[in-house]
Design a protein around this motif. Structure first.
Motif, short mmCIF file in Angstrom:
data_model
loop_
_atom_site.label_atom_id
_atom_site.label_comp_id
_atom_site.label_asym_id
_atom_site.label_seq_id
_atom_site.Cartn_x
_atom_site.Cartn_y
_atom_site.Cartn_z
N ARG A 1 1.16 2.45 -2.19
CA ARG A 1 1.23 2.17 -3.62
C ARG A 1 2.65 2.35 -4.16
N LEU A 2 3.33 3.40 -3.65
CA LEU A 2 4.69 3.70 -4.12
C LEU A 2 5.75 2.88 -3.39
N GLY A 3 5.38 2.35 -2.23
CA GLY A 3 6.37 1.60 -1.44
C GLY A 3 7.43 2.50 -0.86
N ALA A 4 7.05 3.73 -0.51
CA ALA A 4 8.02 4.69 0.02
C ALA A 4 7.34 5.65 0.98
N GLN A 5 8.10 6.16 1.95
CA GLN A 5 7.58 7.15 2.88
C GLN A 5 7.76 8.54 2.27
N LEU A 6 6.68 9.31 2.19
CA LEU A 6 6.72 10.63 1.56
C LEU A 6 6.88 11.76 2.57
N PHE A 7 6.43 11.53 3.80
CA PHE A 7 6.50 12.57 4.84
C PHE A 7 7.17 12.06 6.10
N ASN A 8 7.91 12.96 6.75
CA ASN A 8 8.34 12.74 8.13
C ASN A 8 7.29 13.38 9.02
N ARG A 9 6.68 12.61 9.89
CA ARG A 9 5.58 13.09 10.71
C ARG A 9 6.00 13.15 12.18
N THR A 10 5.78 14.31 12.80
CA THR A 10 5.95 14.44 14.24
C THR A 10 4.69 15.12 14.77
N THR A 11 4.61 15.27 16.08
CA THR A 11 3.43 15.93 16.66
C THR A 11 3.41 17.42 16.32
N ARG A 12 4.56 17.97 15.91
CA ARG A 12 4.64 19.41 15.65
C ARG A 12 4.76 19.77 14.17
N SER A 13 5.19 18.85 13.34
CA SER A 13 5.41 19.22 11.94
C SER A 13 5.25 18.04 11.00
N VAL A 14 5.02 18.37 9.76
CA VAL A 14 4.95 17.40 8.67
C VAL A 14 5.88 17.91 7.57
N THR A 15 6.97 17.19 7.32
CA THR A 15 7.93 17.62 6.31
C THR A 15 8.17 16.51 5.30
N ILE B 1 -11.70 18.25 2.40
CA ILE B 1 -11.96 16.91 2.92
C ILE B 1 -11.58 16.87 4.39
N SER B 2 -11.87 15.77 5.06
CA SER B 2 -11.53 15.66 6.47
C SER B 2 -10.05 15.31 6.63
N THR B 3 -9.51 15.63 7.81
CA THR B 3 -8.11 15.29 8.10
C THR B 3 -7.90 13.78 8.05
N LYS B 4 -8.88 13.04 8.56
CA LYS B 4 -8.79 11.58 8.55
C LYS B 4 -8.70 11.04 7.14
N LEU B 5 -9.51 11.60 6.22
CA LEU B 5 -9.48 11.13 4.84
C LEU B 5 -8.17 11.53 4.17
N ALA B 6 -7.65 12.72 4.48
CA ALA B 6 -6.37 13.15 3.92
C ALA B 6 -5.26 12.20 4.32
N SER B 7 -5.25 11.83 5.60
CA SER B 7 -4.24 10.89 6.09
C SER B 7 -4.37 9.54 5.39
N LYS B 8 -5.60 9.12 5.16
CA LYS B 8 -5.86 7.85 4.49
C LYS B 8 -5.37 7.88 3.05
N TYR B 9 -5.62 9.01 2.36
CA TYR B 9 -5.17 9.15 0.97
C TYR B 9 -3.65 9.09 0.86
N VAL B 10 -2.96 9.80 1.74
CA VAL B 10 -1.50 9.83 1.69
C VAL B 10 -0.93 8.46 2.04
N ALA B 11 -1.51 7.81 3.04
CA ALA B 11 -1.05 6.47 3.41
C ALA B 11 -1.23 5.50 2.24
N ARG B 12 -2.34 5.63 1.52
CA ARG B 12 -2.60 4.78 0.37
C ARG B 12 -1.57 5.04 -0.73
N LEU B 13 -1.21 6.30 -0.92
CA LEU B 13 -0.22 6.65 -1.93
C LEU B 13 1.15 6.10 -1.55
N GLU B 14 1.51 6.22 -0.28
CA GLU B 14 2.79 5.69 0.18
C GLU B 14 2.83 4.17 0.02
#
Length: 302
Positions: free
Chosen positions: A43-57, A28-41
């Motif tokens: 839905r759960l009411g929680a942050q799943l990833f720490n995002r920086t310009t260099r890493s995703v943890t 899938i596209s990166t944009k759609l992946a970001s959208k899916y994860v944002a939707r999941l977060e």
């Protein structure tokens, strides 16, 4: 937006530590992946990833969710696999990791007929001499040599791998052939860095295991590098038989102490105990077991 799609995207991004890599993995596209994860977060009411310009943890919450998410997706894959099995057509991805040198040739040769028989199975081979954490990296199977460090993994033995000591005829002509393993202490020995104890070479003499402390001017984490350095007359090497067999047959290397070799190294395919094996993964394990058992004498030594 399907929750399962969001979960699969989350797992892919976690395995790749990247939205771009995770998106590419599931097509899938990166944009759609970001959208899916944002939707999941959301839905759960929680942050799943720490995002920086260099890493995703993963956050702590994300790690806890990943550990619960994987078994759910595995069970769904297993149910789909049952249907595929009944239809006699396997499909879907398998992520497989193996040591670089072994994976680039011997494992490719083993996997090729499986992929020809099951063209809808997409195999992603991750070659590295680093033992990646299987669950965290989203890896289905791993090929491992020798004593398993992680006792929690489920292991299936594929074959035994003979370890041999070799030298080029021109090296032996210049420096003399060692008559006993202890004489190796006076030779330039080429060491396999990925071994548990590169400087200690073990031998079996009349049922008794002895070890010799060796030293030398070259070491590498690739057994083929050691084999070819030995074939170049630079010293005495110790490596798996499959890496030196063509060089021995061509007369470029000579086996030493064949009657005193240490016990062979076992070769395993391993997977996490939490992994619910899908039909395609079970089929690949069975194929690898049959392949390596049938080629054991030819590839690993008489």
């Amino acid at each position: 937006m399907d929750t399962l799609d969001c979960m699969r995207t989350f797992v892919a991004v976690a395995a790749r530590h990247s939205f771009t890599g995770g998106a590419r993995q599931i097509g899938i596209s990166t944009k759609l992946a970001s959208k899916y994860v944002a939707r999941l977060e959301e839905r759960l009411g929680a942050q799943l990833f720490n995002r920086t310009t260099r890493s995703v943890t993963l956050t702590d919450t994300g790690q806890a969710y990943l550990e619960r998410c994987l078994p759910v997706l595995d069970q769904i894959d297993e149910m789909e696999g049952v249907i595929q099995e009944r239809q006699s057509e396997l499909a879907g991805p398998i992520r497989l990791t193996a040591p670089t040198g072994f994976g680039s040739r011997e494992l490719v040769q083993a996997v090729t007929p499986f992929q020809q028989s099951h063209p809808k199975v997409q195999i992603e081979m991750l070659l590295s001499d680093y033992h990646a954490p299987l669950v965290e990296e989203g890896i289905d199977l791993a090929i491992r040599f020798g004593k398993l460090q992680d006792s929690t993994l489920v292991a299936r033995k594929l074959c035994d791998m003979r370890l041999v000591v070799v030298a080029a005829p021109n090296y032996l002509a210049r420096h003399g052939e060692p008559g006993h393993p202890k004489a190796l202490a006076t030779h330039n020995c080429l060491m396999l860095q990925s071994s548990a104890q590169p400087e200690r070479w073990r031998f079996n003499e009349a049922g008794k295991v002895t070890s010799v402390l060796v030293s030398g001017s070259f070491r590498a984490n690739s057994p083929r590098a050691v084999a070819h350095m030995a074939a170049g007359g630079q010293g005495i090497g110790r490596c798996p038989y499959y890496t030196v067999k063509p060089l021995v047959e061509a007369g470029r290397l000579q086996l030493l102490f064949a009657d005193r070799e240490d016990a062979p190294l076992p070769l395993y395919v391993v997977y996490p105990p939490s992994r619910h094996l899908t039909a395609r993964i079970r089929a690949l394990i069975e194929h690898l077991a049959k392949w390596f058992q049938s080629t054991e004498q030819n590839l690993w030594g008489p």
